[in-house]
Structures are given as structure tokens and as C-alpha cells.
Write a protein that holds these residues in place. Sequence first.
Motif, PDB file in Angstrom:
ATOM      1  N   LEU A  19      -5.175  -9.366  -3.132  1.00  0.00           N
ATOM      2  CA  LEU A  19      -3.965 -10.325  -2.991  1.00  0.00           C
ATOM      3  C   LEU A  19      -2.912  -9.681  -2.025  1.00  0.00           C
ATOM      4  O   LEU A  19      -1.770 -10.212  -2.039  1.00  0.00           O
ATOM      5  N   HIS A  20      -2.986  -8.652  -1.639  1.00  0.00           N
ATOM      6  CA  HIS A  20      -2.061  -7.635  -0.669  1.00  0.00           C
ATOM      7  C   HIS A  20      -2.735  -7.372   0.436  1.00  0.00           C
ATOM      8  O   HIS A  20      -3.106  -6.322   0.545  1.00  0.00           O
ATOM      9  N   LEU A  21      -2.605  -7.966   1.339  1.00  0.00           N
ATOM     10  CA  LEU A  21      -2.987  -7.713   2.918  1.00  0.00           C
ATOM     11  C   LEU A  21      -2.481  -8.535   3.756  1.00  0.00           C
ATOM     12  O   LEU A  21      -2.304  -9.660   3.769  1.00  0.00           O
ATOM     13  N   HIS A  22      -1.717  -7.705   5.003  1.00  0.00           N
ATOM     14  CA  HIS A  22      -1.130  -8.072   5.920  1.00  0.00           C
ATOM     15  C   HIS A  22      -2.179  -8.298   7.072  1.00  0.00           C
ATOM     16  O   HIS A  22      -2.792  -7.190   7.521  1.00  0.00           O
ATOM     17  N   ILE A  23      -2.496  -9.456   7.601  1.00  0.00           N
ATOM     18  CA  ILE A  23      -3.209  -9.672   8.590  1.00  0.00           C
ATOM     19  C   ILE A  23      -2.918  -8.762   9.800  1.00  0.00           C
ATOM     20  O   ILE A  23      -4.018  -8.182  10.448  1.00  0.00           O
ATOM     21  N   ALA A 199       6.784 -10.894  -3.721  1.00  0.00           N
ATOM     22  CA  ALA A 199       7.725 -10.113  -2.975  1.00  0.00           C
ATOM     23  C   ALA A 199       7.359  -8.816  -2.962  1.00  0.00           C
ATOM     24  O   ALA A 199       6.942  -8.472  -4.180  1.00  0.00           O
ATOM     25  N   HIS A 200       7.448  -7.832  -2.042  1.00  0.00           N
ATOM     26  CA  HIS A 200       7.425  -6.606  -2.156  1.00  0.00           C
ATOM     27  C   HIS A 200       8.439  -5.984  -2.913  1.00  0.00           C
ATOM     28  O   HIS A 200       9.655  -6.513  -2.526  1.00  0.00           O
ATOM     29  N   ALA A 201       8.134  -5.207  -3.657  1.00  0.00           N
ATOM     30  CA  ALA A 201       9.605  -4.526  -4.414  1.00  0.00           C
ATOM     31  C   ALA A 201       8.870  -3.293  -5.201  1.00  0.00           C
ATOM     32  O   ALA A 201       7.863  -3.252  -5.826  1.00  0.00           O
ATOM     33  N   ASP A 223       4.663  -7.313  -5.251  1.00  0.00           N
ATOM     34  CA  ASP A 223       3.774  -6.791  -4.576  1.00  0.00           C
ATOM     35  C   ASP A 223       4.115  -5.088  -4.625  1.00  0.00           C
ATOM     36  O   ASP A 223       5.268  -4.618  -4.262  1.00  0.00           O
ATOM     37  N   HIS A 224       3.274  -4.213  -4.794  1.00  0.00           N
ATOM     38  CA  HIS A 224       3.351  -2.884  -4.789  1.00  0.00           C
ATOM     39  C   HIS A 224       3.957  -2.685  -6.472  1.00  0.00           C
ATOM     40  O   HIS A 224       3.367  -2.690  -7.341  1.00  0.00           O
ATOM     41  N   GLY A 225       5.219  -2.552  -6.618  1.00  0.00           N
ATOM     42  CA  GLY A 225       5.781  -2.664  -7.921  1.00  0.00           C
ATOM     43  C   GLY A 225       5.589  -0.930  -8.598  1.00  0.00           C
ATOM     44  O   GLY A 225       5.932  -0.997  -9.823  1.00  0.00           O
ATOM     45  N   SER A 280      -5.619  -3.411  -0.485  1.00  0.00           N
ATOM     46  CA  SER A 280      -5.555  -2.359   0.699  1.00  0.00           C
ATOM     47  C   SER A 280      -4.325  -2.431   1.697  1.00  0.00           C
ATOM     48  O   SER A 280      -4.215  -1.504   2.558  1.00  0.00           O
ATOM     49  N   ASP A 281      -3.535  -3.488   1.661  1.00  0.00           N
ATOM     50  CA  ASP A 281      -2.234  -3.277   2.230  1.00  0.00           C
ATOM     51  C   ASP A 281      -2.459  -3.603   3.921  1.00  0.00           C
ATOM     52  O   ASP A 281      -2.375  -4.807   4.502  1.00  0.00           O
ATOM     53  N   ASP A 282      -2.629  -2.684   4.511  1.00  0.00           N
ATOM     54  CA  ASP A 282      -2.808  -2.642   5.985  1.00  0.00           C
ATOM     55  C   ASP A 282      -4.046  -1.344   6.255  1.00  0.00           C
ATOM     56  O   ASP A 282      -3.734  -0.478   6.568  1.00  0.00           O
TER      57      ASP A 282
HETATM   58 ZN    ZN Z   1       2.527  -4.678   2.252  1.00  0.00          ZN
END
Ligand code: ZN
Length: 336
Positions: A19-23, A199-201, A223-225, A280-282
Motif C-alpha cells: 500500500l506504500h510504494l513510490h514508483i 497522506a504521509h504523516a 502512510d508511516h504513522g 517497502s516505500d522506496d
Molecule cells: Zn513514502
Amino acid sequence: MNNDTATESWLARLPKAELHLHIEGTLEPQMMLDLARRNGVRLPYANVEAVHAAYRFDNLQSFLDLYYQGMNVLRTSADFHDLALAYFRRAHADGVAHIDVMFDPQGHLKRGITLQTLFDGLLQAMADAQAEFGMSTSLILSFLRDLPAEDAMAVLEQAKPWYDSIAAVGLDSAERGNPPEKFAAVYARAKSIGLARTAHAGEEGPPAYIGGALDTLDVCRIDHGVRCIEDAALVARLRDAQIPLTVCPLSNVALRVVDKLADHPLPAMLAAGLNVTLNSDDPAYFGGGMLANFSACAQAFGWNRETFRTLSANAVNAAFMPEDRRTKLLAKIANC
Ligand code: ZN
Ligand code: HPA
């Protein structure tokens, strides 16, 4: 087969949703160099080793500087297609069945890359992943929070031809000093269009940004939290509302949100009854994809299979996917 190998192969079989992946954060050093050559873009790196050597981060900003520099090599729709499909293949090999894919249009528009180029490449890669290996995907159009809210609003209007292709809007980039409230009008507009919101927060920013995102952006997940753990009342709120948190363990270590994985608040978050997911994020920058994150957690925290099934089901339940797909994936997780 030793214990670690058995765990790893079971984790690979466990159906997972990301759910949290920046292409843009999936750009592996070799592909960065190849695309730089293909497009005649100059990079300050001679080889893959030099790129890796540069990946030493002190904080979010030191990563973002390289992340924005890296995306300079992405120019054509074929570039975006190749980038995304290469990651989808790796994720498929990790046992990932679904991805909500974030992308940063403002990182490309300012370089003269059009939304048409971006969407053409990404949507083709998503169709290919579905056709070739049955992976489902959705798109989250993310705004850069360190730029003015007016810019985000303009991008949202510009994206009108593709509203049916987007599941949600998101908010990323430098968090501190850029509170969620800054984007209240943009998110209200996204809501009126019928788009979901994330939103990232609480990655580097204070716990108050998590409450702010819930109150003023009406997000369906955070996102994160991870910094929620500093505020007991906020933890209770997140638990009671079962707000999904897209936690990124290896990212948090790489960007020094925690010193080492053993110090991560994940076990405390689970013990508090929070709706946690692993992501995995990035992955090209932070030491690996979904399986690497799951395996690292298995090692650091010794979680059993039931815990991983719960984490995976949390992600499937919170993903932007059709209900029949959700039902099938949940059954597969329960039987894994
Ligand atoms: Zn991120
Ligand atoms: N945080 C904020 N912005 C980002 C990130 C992140 O982890 N990755 C890509 N943009």
C-alpha cells in the motif's frame, strides 16, 4: 531447510498487498545508469557501486535530494513503463498480489514531462502486469507537500482526463514544516471528485500531523504513522477507528527514524491493537522490497505465521481493489 529458509519461503508464498510504494523509488542503480545513457542524461555516478556508495542517508531530506536527482533519467512513457513493469515483476516474485502505486507528478512536470507521458507509461505497465502475471494495481497521485498548495490544486485539475484511472490522492516529500492543514482545500476538492485520500504523516513529522491528516484531510489511511506511539490518546484514536497505517520498516531504519529495526515501535503498535501493514516505500533506496521487509521483521521480532497473516490481511482489507478480488485474496491468506 533451516528455519530462516523455511520462514523466507513461506513469507514468499504468503499473498501480500503493498500500500506504500513510490514508483520513482523503485529505480534500481543499474536501470538509472541505463536510462541515463538511453536519454543522454548526465549523472554524477560512473557505475552501480558509485550509486550504492551515495545511498547513505541521515534523514528524510538527504534521501529526497537523491530521489529527485534519480528521477531526472525518466523522460519518456517507455521509461515509466519499463520502470514500473520491472518493479511489478520483482514484487510478483516476492509474492505480492496487489500494489497501490504512488507517483509524484510534480517531480516530472517541472522537468517538462507531461501527465500524458506519465499516465501512458504507468497505465500500460499496470495492464501488462495484470495480463502477464495477474497482479492487480491502482494509482495514488501524490502531491509534494514542500511545494505550495496552489501547485497541488493545479495538478489535480490538470489530471481531470485521468480521474477514472486514479484511486486516491496522497501527500509526500519533506514533512516537517509542511503540516496537513496546508492541503485542506486540495483534499476537499479531491473528495468532491470522488477520490479516496491518504497522506504521509508521523514519519519525521510530529504525532500532531497524524491527527491533522485525519481531521482536515479526511484520509482513509495514514502512510508511516509510526510516531503515533509518542501520543497515547492518538494511539487510542487510531485503534478505535482502526485506521490502517502503512508502515515501512527498512525505510525507517535507512532514514534514521529508528536506529535499528529492533528499536522499531512495530511490536508496540501491534500490541496496542493498531491496524498495521508492512510496505517497502522506496525499495531501490532502502535495501529491498516486500519480502526483504517481511523477512527483516521475522528476524528482528520473531513473529509467528498468524501475525504475518494478520498483517497481510490488514493490507488487503485496506487496499484499493475490487471486492471480489479482496475476498479471494483474503481466503488465500487464511489458507496459507
Ligand atoms: Zn513514502
Ligand atoms: N517520505 C516522504 N516522501 C517520500 C518518501 C517518504 O518516505 N518516499 C518518497 N517520497
